[in-house]
Design a protein around this motif. Structure first.
Motif, PDB file in Angstrom:
ATOM      1  N   ILE A  19     -19.047 -46.436 -13.566  1.00 38.48           N
ATOM      2  CA  ILE A  19     -18.566 -46.392 -12.189  1.00 38.48           C
ATOM      3  C   ILE A  19     -17.084 -46.732 -12.226  1.00 38.48           C
ATOM      4  O   ILE A  19     -16.691 -47.809 -12.689  1.00 38.48           O
ATOM      5  CB  ILE A  19     -19.325 -47.397 -11.294  1.00 38.48           C
ATOM      6  CG1 ILE A  19     -20.840 -47.162 -11.386  1.00 38.48           C
ATOM      7  CG2 ILE A  19     -18.840 -47.266  -9.850  1.00 38.48           C
ATOM      8  CD1 ILE A  19     -21.297 -45.798 -10.938  1.00 38.48           C
ATOM      9  N   GLU A  20     -16.260 -45.791 -11.756  1.00 39.66           N
ATOM     10  CA  GLU A  20     -14.817 -45.953 -11.878  1.00 39.66           C
ATOM     11  C   GLU A  20     -14.115 -45.633 -10.569  1.00 39.66           C
ATOM     12  O   GLU A  20     -14.672 -44.963  -9.686  1.00 39.66           O
ATOM     13  CB  GLU A  20     -14.274 -45.041 -12.984  1.00 39.66           C
ATOM     14  CG  GLU A  20     -14.796 -45.371 -14.369  1.00 39.66           C
ATOM     15  CD  GLU A  20     -14.260 -44.458 -15.453  1.00 39.66           C
ATOM     16  OE1 GLU A  20     -14.524 -44.740 -16.627  1.00 39.66           O
ATOM     17  OE2 GLU A  20     -13.561 -43.468 -15.120  1.00 39.66           O
ATOM     18  N   GLU A  21     -12.893 -46.086 -10.487  1.00 37.77           N
ATOM     19  CA  GLU A  21     -12.001 -45.735  -9.385  1.00 37.77           C
ATOM     20  C   GLU A  21     -11.180 -44.527  -9.834  1.00 37.77           C
ATOM     21  O   GLU A  21     -10.503 -44.580 -10.871  1.00 37.77           O
ATOM     22  CB  GLU A  21     -11.084 -46.915  -9.058  1.00 37.77           C
ATOM     23  CG  GLU A  21     -10.447 -46.853  -7.694  1.00 37.77           C
ATOM     24  CD  GLU A  21     -11.348 -47.367  -6.589  1.00 37.77           C
ATOM     25  OE1 GLU A  21     -11.030 -47.113  -5.412  1.00 37.77           O
ATOM     26  OE2 GLU A  21     -12.373 -48.018  -6.900  1.00 37.77           O
ATOM     27  N   VAL A  22     -11.278 -43.430  -9.099  1.00 37.82           N
ATOM     28  CA  VAL A  22     -10.569 -42.200  -9.454  1.00 37.82           C
ATOM     29  C   VAL A  22      -9.840 -41.679  -8.218  1.00 37.82           C
ATOM     30  O   VAL A  22     -10.118 -42.087  -7.087  1.00 37.82           O
ATOM     31  CB  VAL A  22     -11.529 -41.120  -9.994  1.00 37.82           C
ATOM     32  CG1 VAL A  22     -12.261 -41.616 -11.239  1.00 37.82           C
ATOM     33  CG2 VAL A  22     -12.530 -40.676  -8.925  1.00 37.82           C
ATOM     34  N   ASP A  23      -8.924 -40.748  -8.448  1.00 40.33           N
ATOM     35  CA  ASP A  23      -8.191 -40.151  -7.333  1.00 40.33           C
ATOM     36  C   ASP A  23      -9.107 -39.271  -6.490  1.00 40.33           C
ATOM     37  O   ASP A  23      -9.982 -38.571  -7.028  1.00 40.33           O
ATOM     38  CB  ASP A  23      -7.032 -39.305  -7.851  1.00 40.33           C
ATOM     39  CG  ASP A  23      -5.905 -40.143  -8.445  1.00 40.33           C
ATOM     40  OD1 ASP A  23      -5.796 -41.329  -8.073  1.00 40.33           O
ATOM     41  OD2 ASP A  23      -5.164 -39.608  -9.291  1.00 40.33           O
TER      42      ASP A  23
END
Length: 332
Positions: A19-23
């Motif tokens: 689970i990541e923060e992406v644009d």
């Protein structure tokens, strides 16, 4: 227009999902941003995660069984599902109407970032409005459209004896479509299959693998096999079962995309003069029909688990690997 970052499930390799923060993606001209409402976990997603199907793109946000709400443009605020093939619209295949086979296409959640995120983008021409249907259920328009495309290529008639090999979601949807057509079919399952009970609940006849030959001998002309067989098991080895149980000049509808190579007795297939038909995705026409079949209750998708929140989507992916899960959907 929404800018900034979003939470997403990102695949980096086999058994490596984070689970990541992406644009948040920016839609080009003719495309729109869609806020994801729900996304189903498909067999292809599971194969990518397990590593049996090599990733076409790394890292990849998977997910192509997706519903959402359009942000901006003519469809602003409308509830939609998306086709998964985004073609160029200009090549030889597109101009023949074979846009799902465009060699320049982008495929949602396959080689182009998909719906396991708070937002995704799609061409406005790929979107189908589906107001009034539960967003979780609406995720199953895409696999149902794929089943309908299979039947469009080589139709089944009510007089045929048909076998469905497998007890997964595509098998379940296929069974309901065949039932609506008045076709006589059986479902072939492995002994101990936890999903067989779902088919019994809709009135399907279940045959276990060791019962098939006896059934064929008693119930098909001259004991030569089924007129048509749907291979929807997700198992590359089962193509030989399909070849063995289909009568001469019968049809095999091949739907599994496990990522690994099929090992088939093609000598027997040639001797029997079988017609093996592969099909992959629904087109605009099948999407429209799939929406209608779900809306009027002819086909009722079976969602066995709903997981809330993108941050719990890795948990959902793990849950989908359990043998008793028909369909796991993440509500974003």
């Amino acid at each position: 227009m929404t800018h900034g970052t979003q939470r997403a499930l990102v695949l980096h390799g086999p058994m490596d999902a984070r689970i990541e923060e992406v644009d948040i993606p920016k839609p080009p001209e003719g495309w729109v941003l869609v806020k994801t409402l729900a996304v189903g976990i498909c067999g292809t997603d599971k194969a990518f995660y397990r590593g049996t199907y090599p990733l076409f793109k790394r890292p990849l946000i998977p997910g192509h069984e997706v519903s959402g709400v359009v942000i901006g443009g003519d469809l602003d605020g409308r509830f939609v599902v998306s086709e998964i093939n985004f073609p160029c619209g200009k090549c030889h295949f597109c101009r023949q109407g074979l846009y799902t086979h465009c060699p320049y296409r982008k495929t949602l959640g396959i080689d182009f970032d998909g719906g396991f995120a708070e937002y995704f983008i799609a061409p406005i021409t790929a979107l189908h409005t589906i107001d009034g249907i539960d967003p979780v259920v609406a995720t199953q328009v895409e696999p149902l459209a794929a089943v309908l495309n299979d039947l469009e290529q080589y139709p089944i008639t009510p007089s045929m004896n048909v076998a469905i090999i497998g007890t997964g979601n595509l098998a379940y949807l296929t069974a309901q479509v065949l039932r609506a057509m008045g076709v006589n079919y059986v479902v072939i399952a492995r002994r101990g299959s936890a999903k067989a009970r779902y088919f019994r609940a809709i009135g399907a006849e279940i045959l276990f693998e060791d019962e098939v030959n006896d059934y064929i001998a008693r119930n098909t002309p001259e004991g030569q096999g089924f007129d048509a067989t749907f291979e929807v098991s997700g198992n590359a080895e089962v193509i030989n079962t399909a070849i063995n149980i289909t009568r001469p000049r019968g049809f095999i509808h091949l739907k599994s995309t496990p990522g690994s190579q099929f090992k088939a007795d093609l000598t027997k297939a040639v001797v029997k003069e079988l017609r093996i038909v592969g099909s992959r995705c629904g087109t605009f026409r099948e999407f429209k029909r799939a929406i209608e079949l779900i809306r009027n209750g002819t086909v009722k998708p079976l969602i066995t688990s709903v997981v809330n929140g993108i941050d719990n989507s890795l948990q959902a992916l793990e849950r989908s690997l359990k043998g008793d899960e028909m369909k796991v959907v993440v509500r974003i």
